[in-house]
Design a protein around this motif. Structure first.
Motif, PDB file in Angstrom:
ATOM      1  N   HIS A   1       1.350  17.272 -12.653  1.00  0.00           N
ATOM      2  CA  HIS A   1       1.738  18.766 -12.517  1.00  0.00           C
ATOM      3  C   HIS A   1       2.824  19.558 -13.073  1.00  0.00           C
ATOM      4  O   HIS A   1       2.513  20.483 -13.591  1.00  0.00           O
ATOM      5  N   LYS A   2       3.835  18.751 -13.221  1.00  0.00           N
ATOM      6  CA  LYS A   2       4.873  19.250 -13.908  1.00  0.00           C
ATOM      7  C   LYS A   2       4.696  19.639 -15.427  1.00  0.00           C
ATOM      8  O   LYS A   2       5.184  20.530 -16.074  1.00  0.00           O
ATOM      9  N   GLN A   3       4.143  18.642 -15.964  1.00  0.00           N
ATOM     10  CA  GLN A   3       3.890  18.620 -17.506  1.00  0.00           C
ATOM     11  C   GLN A   3       2.651  19.703 -17.837  1.00  0.00           C
ATOM     12  O   GLN A   3       2.891  20.271 -18.759  1.00  0.00           O
ATOM     13  N   ALA A   4       2.114  19.817 -16.791  1.00  0.00           N
ATOM     14  CA  ALA A   4       0.833  20.927 -17.158  1.00  0.00           C
ATOM     15  C   ALA A   4       1.480  22.455 -16.840  1.00  0.00           C
ATOM     16  O   ALA A   4       0.926  23.190 -17.511  1.00  0.00           O
ATOM     17  N   GLY A   5       2.348  22.489 -15.997  1.00  0.00           N
ATOM     18  CA  GLY A   5       2.831  23.760 -15.517  1.00  0.00           C
ATOM     19  C   GLY A   5       4.036  24.144 -16.391  1.00  0.00           C
ATOM     20  O   GLY A   5       4.276  24.618 -17.421  1.00  0.00           O
TER      21      GLY A   5
ATOM     22  N   ALA B   1       0.981  -1.306  -0.193  1.00  0.00           N
ATOM     23  CA  ALA B   1       0.014  -0.053  -0.052  1.00  0.00           C
ATOM     24  C   ALA B   1       0.659   1.353  -0.050  1.00  0.00           C
ATOM     25  O   ALA B   1       0.504   2.174  -0.740  1.00  0.00           O
ATOM     26  N   ASP B   2       1.982   1.247   0.713  1.00  0.00           N
ATOM     27  CA  ASP B   2       2.775   2.331   0.704  1.00  0.00           C
ATOM     28  C   ASP B   2       3.577   2.673  -0.457  1.00  0.00           C
ATOM     29  O   ASP B   2       3.519   3.744  -0.863  1.00  0.00           O
ATOM     30  N   ARG B   3       3.866   1.529  -1.059  1.00  0.00           N
ATOM     31  CA  ARG B   3       4.481   1.599  -2.371  1.00  0.00           C
ATOM     32  C   ARG B   3       3.682   2.428  -3.502  1.00  0.00           C
ATOM     33  O   ARG B   3       3.927   2.981  -4.552  1.00  0.00           O
ATOM     34  N   ARG B   4       2.195   1.668  -3.532  1.00  0.00           N
ATOM     35  CA  ARG B   4       1.242   2.232  -4.322  1.00  0.00           C
ATOM     36  C   ARG B   4       1.130   3.778  -4.304  1.00  0.00           C
ATOM     37  O   ARG B   4       0.828   4.491  -5.112  1.00  0.00           O
ATOM     38  N   ALA B   5       1.102   3.941  -2.913  1.00  0.00           N
ATOM     39  CA  ALA B   5       0.855   5.497  -2.456  1.00  0.00           C
ATOM     40  C   ALA B   5       1.973   6.362  -2.932  1.00  0.00           C
ATOM     41  O   ALA B   5       1.852   7.484  -3.550  1.00  0.00           O
ATOM     42  N   ALA B   6       3.281   5.902  -2.853  1.00  0.00           N
ATOM     43  CA  ALA B   6       4.354   6.614  -3.338  1.00  0.00           C
ATOM     44  C   ALA B   6       4.351   6.566  -4.923  1.00  0.00           C
ATOM     45  O   ALA B   6       4.623   7.830  -5.345  1.00  0.00           O
ATOM     46  N   ILE B   7       4.113   5.718  -5.446  1.00  0.00           N
ATOM     47  CA  ILE B   7       3.941   5.601  -7.177  1.00  0.00           C
ATOM     48  C   ILE B   7       2.638   6.940  -7.400  1.00  0.00           C
ATOM     49  O   ILE B   7       3.109   7.623  -8.430  1.00  0.00           O
ATOM     50  N   ALA B   8       1.833   6.790  -6.780  1.00  0.00           N
ATOM     51  CA  ALA B   8       0.601   7.656  -7.056  1.00  0.00           C
ATOM     52  C   ALA B   8       1.211   9.234  -6.970  1.00  0.00           C
ATOM     53  O   ALA B   8       0.745   9.985  -7.623  1.00  0.00           O
ATOM     54  N   ALA B   9       1.738   9.265  -5.928  1.00  0.00           N
ATOM     55  CA  ALA B   9       2.248  10.719  -5.471  1.00  0.00           C
ATOM     56  C   ALA B   9       3.321  11.258  -6.698  1.00  0.00           C
ATOM     57  O   ALA B   9       3.055  12.221  -7.074  1.00  0.00           O
ATOM     58  N   ARG B  10       4.156  10.127  -7.062  1.00  0.00           N
ATOM     59  CA  ARG B  10       5.090  10.535  -8.046  1.00  0.00           C
ATOM     60  C   ARG B  10       4.334  10.846  -9.402  1.00  0.00           C
ATOM     61  O   ARG B  10       4.804  11.819  -9.947  1.00  0.00           O
ATOM     62  N   LEU B  11       3.521  10.242  -9.758  1.00  0.00           N
ATOM     63  CA  LEU B  11       2.875  10.259 -11.059  1.00  0.00           C
ATOM     64  C   LEU B  11       1.916  11.436 -11.004  1.00  0.00           C
ATOM     65  O   LEU B  11       1.882  12.615 -11.907  1.00  0.00           O
ATOM     66  N   ASP B  12       1.438  11.851  -9.729  1.00  0.00           N
ATOM     67  CA  ASP B  12       0.531  13.165  -9.513  1.00  0.00           C
ATOM     68  C   ASP B  12       1.634  14.222  -9.952  1.00  0.00           C
ATOM     69  O   ASP B  12       1.177  15.359 -10.624  1.00  0.00           O
TER      70      ASP B  12
END
Length: 87
Positions: free
Chosen positions: A83-87, A68-79
């Motif tokens: 944001h970087k691509q949109a900004g 679960a921690d790994r999935r949350a970390a991956i989701a945070a990185r993808l998020d």
């Protein structure tokens, strides 16, 4: 399938329905962890297992906190990447 047909399963039916190997089922029977009966005394007589005995061995799998921690970390990185691509 009527009640009589679904109460007992042959080894191959267990393998097909539950996606397990023939050797796993046979080892569970041999080790005494899975009750089974033989229909008749001939060597070729089918080995039968009650469906309820198979289903009693099924245990729900809970994701570990590490997963679960790994999935949350991956989701945070993808998020952040989003944001970087949109900004």
């Amino acid at each position: 399938m009527n009640e009589h047909e679904s109460r007992w399963l042959r080894i191959q039916m267990i393998c097909d329905e539950y996606g397990v190997s023939d050797s796993l089922v046979r080892n569970l029977i041999h080790d005494g962890r899975l009750p089974a009966v033989k229909f008749g005394s001939a060597r070729s007589s089918p080995i039968l297992v009650r469906r309820s005995d198979i289903e009693s061995m099924l245990v729900p799998v809970q994701p570990s906190s590490t997963s679960a921690d790994r999935r949350a970390a991956i989701a945070a990185r993808l998020d952040k990447l989003g944001h970087k691509q949109a900004g």
